[in-house]
Design a protein around this motif. Structure first.
Motif, PDB file in Angstrom:
ATOM      1  N   LEU A  64      41.640  41.417  36.524  1.00 10.97           N
ATOM      2  CA  LEU A  64      42.568  40.426  36.436  1.00 10.97           C
ATOM      3  C   LEU A  64      42.658  39.191  35.678  1.00 10.97           C
ATOM      4  CD1 LEU A  64      45.933  41.611  38.714  1.00 10.97           C
ATOM      5  CD2 LEU A  64      45.524  41.937  35.903  1.00 10.97           C
ATOM      6  N   LEU A  65      40.888  38.450  36.621  1.00 11.29           N
ATOM      7  CA  LEU A  65      40.164  37.175  36.996  1.00 11.29           C
ATOM      8  C   LEU A  65      39.303  36.852  35.535  1.00 11.29           C
ATOM      9  CD1 LEU A  65      40.755  36.574  40.584  1.00 11.29           C
ATOM     10  CD2 LEU A  65      41.794  35.749  38.915  1.00 11.29           C
ATOM     11  N   ARG A  66      39.174  38.345  35.403  1.00 10.60           N
ATOM     12  CA  ARG A  66      37.747  38.033  34.026  1.00 10.60           C
ATOM     13  C   ARG A  66      37.413  36.963  33.211  1.00 10.60           C
ATOM     14  NH1 ARG A  66      37.877  43.767  31.185  1.00 10.60           N
ATOM     15  NH2 ARG A  66      37.297  43.640  33.057  1.00 10.60           N
ATOM     16  N   GLY A  67      36.572  36.332  32.935  1.00  8.15           N
ATOM     17  CA  GLY A  67      36.224  35.231  32.532  1.00  8.15           C
ATOM     18  C   GLY A  67      36.964  33.582  32.390  1.00  8.15           C
ATOM     19  N   LEU A  68      37.585  33.374  33.640  1.00  6.01           N
ATOM     20  CA  LEU A  68      37.979  32.348  33.998  1.00  6.01           C
ATOM     21  C   LEU A  68      36.734  31.616  34.794  1.00  6.01           C
ATOM     22  CD1 LEU A  68      41.551  33.637  36.354  1.00  6.01           C
ATOM     23  CD2 LEU A  68      40.857  32.520  33.815  1.00  6.01           C
ATOM     24  N   ASP A  76      30.306  26.869  42.533  1.00 10.98           N
ATOM     25  CA  ASP A  76      31.435  26.044  41.205  1.00 10.98           C
ATOM     26  C   ASP A  76      32.180  27.090  41.413  1.00 10.98           C
ATOM     27  OD1 ASP A  76      30.205  23.263  41.988  1.00 10.98           O
ATOM     28  OD2 ASP A  76      29.739  23.169  39.902  1.00 10.98           O
ATOM     29  N   TRP A  77      32.038  28.322  41.070  1.00  8.43           N
ATOM     30  CA  TRP A  77      33.343  28.893  40.219  1.00  8.43           C
ATOM     31  C   TRP A  77      33.968  29.541  41.442  1.00  8.43           C
ATOM     32  CZ3 TRP A  77      32.577  35.070  40.845  1.00  8.43           C
ATOM     33  CH2 TRP A  77      33.659  35.332  40.156  1.00  8.43           C
ATOM     34  N   LEU A  78      33.053  30.479  42.282  1.00  8.80           N
ATOM     35  CA  LEU A  78      33.737  30.435  43.646  1.00  8.80           C
ATOM     36  C   LEU A  78      34.748  29.740  44.280  1.00  8.80           C
ATOM     37  CD1 LEU A  78      30.951  32.638  45.933  1.00  8.80           C
ATOM     38  CD2 LEU A  78      32.891  33.584  44.638  1.00  8.80           C
ATOM     39  N   GLN A  79      34.508  28.519  44.470  1.00  8.75           N
ATOM     40  CA  GLN A  79      35.333  27.267  45.290  1.00  8.75           C
ATOM     41  C   GLN A  79      36.349  26.898  44.497  1.00  8.75           C
ATOM     42  OE1 GLN A  79      31.713  24.901  47.042  1.00  8.75           O
ATOM     43  NE2 GLN A  79      31.641  26.021  48.600  1.00  8.75           N
ATOM     44  N   ARG A  80      35.808  26.485  43.238  1.00  4.23           N
ATOM     45  CA  ARG A  80      37.183  25.491  42.347  1.00  4.23           C
ATOM     46  C   ARG A  80      37.959  26.360  41.372  1.00  4.23           C
ATOM     47  NH1 ARG A  80      33.311  22.118  39.195  1.00  4.23           N
ATOM     48  NH2 ARG A  80      35.008  22.177  37.417  1.00  4.23           N
ATOM     49  N   ILE A  82      37.681  30.939  41.877  1.00  2.00           N
ATOM     50  CA  ILE A  82      38.427  32.088  42.565  1.00  2.00           C
ATOM     51  C   ILE A  82      38.710  32.520  43.822  1.00  2.00           C
ATOM     52  CG2 ILE A  82      37.230  34.637  43.060  1.00  2.00           C
ATOM     53  CD1 ILE A  82      37.459  33.740  39.710  1.00  2.00           C
ATOM     54  N   TRP A  83      38.128  31.510  44.172  1.00  2.00           N
ATOM     55  CA  TRP A  83      38.913  31.798  45.987  1.00  2.00           C
ATOM     56  C   TRP A  83      39.975  30.847  45.987  1.00  2.00           C
ATOM     57  CZ3 TRP A  83      33.761  29.899  49.058  1.00  2.00           C
ATOM     58  CH2 TRP A  83      33.229  30.742  48.972  1.00  2.00           C
ATOM     59  N   GLY A  87      43.553  32.716  46.463  1.00  2.00           N
ATOM     60  CA  GLY A  87      44.142  32.461  47.943  1.00  2.00           C
ATOM     61  C   GLY A  87      45.868  32.296  47.019  1.00  2.00           C
ATOM     62  N   GLU A  88      46.085  31.970  46.067  1.00  2.00           N
ATOM     63  CA  GLU A  88      47.708  31.938  45.492  1.00  2.00           C
ATOM     64  C   GLU A  88      48.106  33.402  45.088  1.00  2.00           C
ATOM     65  OE1 GLU A  88      51.169  30.078  44.217  1.00  2.00           O
ATOM     66  OE2 GLU A  88      49.241  28.731  45.169  1.00  2.00           O
ATOM     67  N   PHE A  89      47.431  34.499  44.497  1.00  4.55           N
ATOM     68  CA  PHE A  89      48.132  35.095  43.656  1.00  4.55           C
ATOM     69  C   PHE A  89      47.209  37.067  44.706  1.00  4.55           C
ATOM     70  CE2 PHE A  89      47.965  31.841  40.480  1.00  4.55           C
ATOM     71  CZ  PHE A  89      49.149  32.232  39.979  1.00  4.55           C
ATOM     72  N   VAL A  90      46.619  36.833  45.054  1.00  2.00           N
ATOM     73  CA  VAL A  90      46.134  38.251  45.483  1.00  2.00           C
ATOM     74  C   VAL A  90      46.793  38.803  46.704  1.00  2.00           C
ATOM     75  CG1 VAL A  90      44.363  39.601  46.956  1.00  2.00           C
ATOM     76  CG2 VAL A  90      43.274  37.970  45.056  1.00  2.00           C
ATOM     77  N   SER A  91      47.077  40.314  46.283  1.00  2.41           N
ATOM     78  CA  SER A  91      48.790  40.789  46.622  1.00  2.41           C
ATOM     79  C   SER A  91      47.773  42.446  47.218  1.00  2.41           C
ATOM     80  CB  SER A  91      49.582  41.183  47.126  1.00  2.41           C
ATOM     81  OG  SER A  91      49.626  40.866  45.516  1.00  2.41           O
ATOM     82  N   PRO A  92      48.862  43.191  48.203  1.00  2.00           N
ATOM     83  CA  PRO A  92      48.095  44.496  47.078  1.00  2.00           C
ATOM     84  C   PRO A  92      48.767  45.138  46.051  1.00  2.00           C
ATOM     85  CG  PRO A  92      48.946  44.605  49.755  1.00  2.00           C
ATOM     86  CD  PRO A  92      49.343  42.645  48.481  1.00  2.00           C
ATOM     87  N   GLU A  93      49.701  44.071  45.227  1.00  2.00           N
ATOM     88  CA  GLU A  93      50.328  44.621  43.796  1.00  2.00           C
ATOM     89  C   GLU A  93      48.882  44.337  42.928  1.00  2.00           C
ATOM     90  OE1 GLU A  93      53.337  45.078  46.957  1.00  2.00           O
ATOM     91  OE2 GLU A  93      52.618  42.784  46.190  1.00  2.00           O
TER      92      GLU A  93
END
Length: 203
Positions: A64-68, A76-80, A82-83, A87-93
């Motif tokens: 769901l995050l591919r290419g971002l 930079d990719w992780l800190q700015r 992915i993380w 932090g905003e969207f990850v949930s069991p769903e």
């Protein structure tokens, strides 16, 4: 009667086309011109038959995050990117929906086993079992807080619970997955290894 007869497929080790008979999930016959009765027959002229793939490093729900932010250096990719998004969207769903996409892609490419590490791996287990794909599922361990845990001790405690819940399942098996040397202290890495040895699972 065979369950499946694959006709005229190229088997690399033989170097020429052959027929393959399968019964009860096992290859029982290989030869030319097999005339066995079968429940299903596949005409495989011009196709190659080979073992399935195993993907040994996935974060399957990140489909769901591919290419971002793909053009950024790792940290930079992780800190700015992915993380922040996790932090905003990850949930069991979220994890379940990403696993549905990632597992469908895996199966369509001939992958029948994947080794995964992410958050809410219970959701990945649910999808993998429904899809009939084998999966090693790693409870991710970090030194910083996320939606899953706040401290290394809490990650390790939840990882232990996860392992005990999923140990002995038919298709999925639990593993211990400290995230990386740059996100886990030496102490967390050592305790992760101790937990894996204690529970008899991969790390």
């Amino acid at each position: 009667m065979l369950d499946l007869l694959i006709k005229s497929t190229l088997i690399p080790e033989r170097g020429k086309p052959a027929d393959v008979g399968i019964k009860d999930g096992m290859i029982v016959k290989i030869g030319e011109g097999l005339e066995e009765e079968a429940r299903h027959t596949i005409r495989a002229e011009g196709k190659v038959l080979f073992p399935s793939f195993a993907n040994m490093h996935t974060h399957i729900s990140m489909s769901l995050l591919r290419g971002l932010g793909a053009d950024l250096p790792l940290m930079d990719w992780l800190q700015r990117v992915i993380w922040v998004l996790e932090g905003e969207f990850v949930s069991p769903e979220f994890v379940r929906d990403g696993a549905l996409i990632g597992i469908a892609e895996a199966i369509s490419s001939g992958t029948t086993l994947f080794m995964d590490m992410y958050f809410f791996e219970e959701s990945v287990a649910e999808v993998a079992q429904r899809a009939g794909i084998r999966a090693g599922l790693g409870f991710g361990i970090l030194d910083f807080p996320t939606k899953v845990a706040r401290t290394p001790e809490e990650y390790l405690r939840r990882a232990k619970d996860f392992v005990r819940e999923f140990k002995g399942r038919e298709l999925v098996f639990p593993t211990i997955c400290p995230h990386a040397v740059y996100t886990c202290s030496p102490d967390t890495l050592r305790k992760s290894l101790e937990l894996a040895l204690e529970e008899g699972v991969y790390i």
